[in-house]
Scaffold this active site. Structure first.
Site, PDB file in Angstrom:
ATOM      1  N   SER A 120      -0.139  26.897  14.712  1.00  0.00           N
ATOM      2  CA  SER A 120       0.160  28.121  15.464  1.00  0.00           C
ATOM      3  C   SER A 120      -0.144  27.960  16.940  1.00  0.00           C
ATOM      4  CB  SER A 120      -0.714  29.272  14.954  1.00  0.00           C
ATOM      5  OG  SER A 120      -0.485  29.534  13.610  1.00  0.00           O
ATOM      6  N   GLU A 153      10.247  27.774  15.441  1.00  0.00           N
ATOM      7  CA  GLU A 153      10.109  27.151  16.760  1.00  0.00           C
ATOM      8  C   GLU A 153      10.032  25.641  16.552  1.00  0.00           C
ATOM      9  OE1 GLU A 153       7.680  30.159  19.605  1.00  0.00           O
ATOM     10  OE2 GLU A 153       6.528  29.380  17.925  1.00  0.00           O
TER      11      GLU A 153
END
Ligand code: CAA
Ligand code: NAD
Length: 290
Positions: A120, A153
């Protein structure tokens, strides 16, 4: 462009189980490696429950569920990843633990394999260097719940090759996701904006400016978010959020946005990690708030 057919996933927690599921449901053969036998059972149960739900709601036909389940095997040794075209890491958000894993993956997988991290918040470039083959390493950041969230992403670290970036984007698209390309900066695109907002909601609660319910209702009805920030914190995991913000605070000690709120530390110390332990800011029963 490298062709990805055989996938490995390391970690079968909230994210690893979701990545295993979407990769298998989109025709990949998946080996999932998990360190904790109870977590593996729970993760595989989550996959079965999610696929059953998707069949029940007529989102996928029953034969896709059955093929996905038969395409997944579990393992407890890194040697099982030797023939994988792509390995996606989804273990605990701790940079040292991840770097150690990437060093082992670099030694255990074939030279042309792509190694990806679902981190993350940590630099993909550091894990890439630890692997010994930084040009074959990329970020593949899925969102929670992986089965429903449409974004991935794809993070280009300083040495990621164009071929690896293209193959990772293609893999995300084949999993039914929309890839965006992000730079290897803290939080990439989404978490750089989302995490400071989430911890600011905790600070607002600490200052006694509104109740948790009113903060959540405010952001749902005022901004159209599907979940308010305190519910989302529970959904993501308070431990994961604390790891993210502590990691940034260590790297950027002067940035006031990255100071971990006391309530977050206290809840994690008390084992109140959110949805996954049944209690966080709210009480949870499975995936639903009580
Ligand atoms: N698999 C299959 N079906 C699922 C599922 C899963 N994993 N999770 C939920 N569903 C189903 C539910 O069972 C439900 O089905 P029914 O309508 O039959 O009851 C349906 O999907 C809708 O779910 P809910 O009724 O529970 O609630 P919802 O309409 O609010 O949708 C949600 C759920 C998609 C999670 C939505 O609330 C949402 O988008 N929330 C925000 C999530 C978010 O922001 N995620 C990003 C977190 S940050 C991150 O991921 C990055 C990081 O690094 C920390
Ligand atoms: P989690 O705690 O649910 O799962 C992590 C799993 O990894 C656990 O089951 C643990 O036993 C296992 N594990 C730890 N070390 C291992 C090792 N060396 N080998 C094999 N298995 C190991 O955590 P999560 O929420 O799934 O997060 C995993 C990663 O994904 C973290 O990097 C996190 O930051 C990232 N992420 C989380 C979210 C989220 O909303 N929770 C969203 C996107 C990305």
């Amino acid at each position: 462009m490298s062709e990805i057919r055989k996938v490995g996933v390391v970690g079968c927690g909230l994210m690893g189980s979701g990545i295993t599921q979407v990769a298998a449901a989109s025709g990949h053969e998946v080996v999932v490696l998990e360190a904790d036998a109870a977590a593996l059972e729970k993760g595989l149960g989550r996959i079965r429950g999610s696929l059953d739900k998707l069949v029940e709601k007529e989102k996928i036909p029953a034969d896709v569920r059955d093929r996905a389940l038969s395409a997944i095997t579990s393992a407890d040794s890194i040697d099982a990843l030797a023939d994988r075209d792509l390995v996606v890491e989804a273990i605990v958000e701790d940079l040292d633990v991840k770097k150690d894993l990437f060093a082992k993956l670099g030694a255990a997988t074939k030279a042309e394999a792509i190694l990806a991290s679902n981190t993350s918040s940590f630099p993909i470039g550091e894990m890439a260097e630890a692997s010994g083959r930084p040009e074959r390493v990329v970020g593949l950041h899925f969102f929670n719940p992986v089965q429903l969230m449409k974004l991935v992403e794809v993070v280009k670290a300083p040495k990621t090759s164009d071929d690896v970036l293209a193959a990772a984007r293609d893999f995300a698209a084949r999993c039914g996701k929309t890839p965006i390309t992000a730079s290897d900066t803290p939080g990439f695109v989404v978490n750089r904006l989302l995490v400071p907002y989430l911890v600011e909601a905790i600070r607002m609660l600490e200052r006694g400016e509104a109740t948790k319910e009113d903060i959540d209702t405010g952001m749902m009805l005022g901004c159209g978010h599907p979940m308010g920030p305190l519910t989302l914190l529970d959904y993501v995991g308070l431990d994961t959020t604390l790891f993210i913000i502590e990691g940034w605070h260590r790297r950027f000690p002067d940035d006031p946005l990255f100071v971990p709120p006391r309530t977050l530390r206290d809840k994690v110390a008390a084992g109140e990690l959110g949805r996954k332990t049944g209690r966080g800011f709210y009480a949870w029963e499975g995936d639903k708030k009580k």
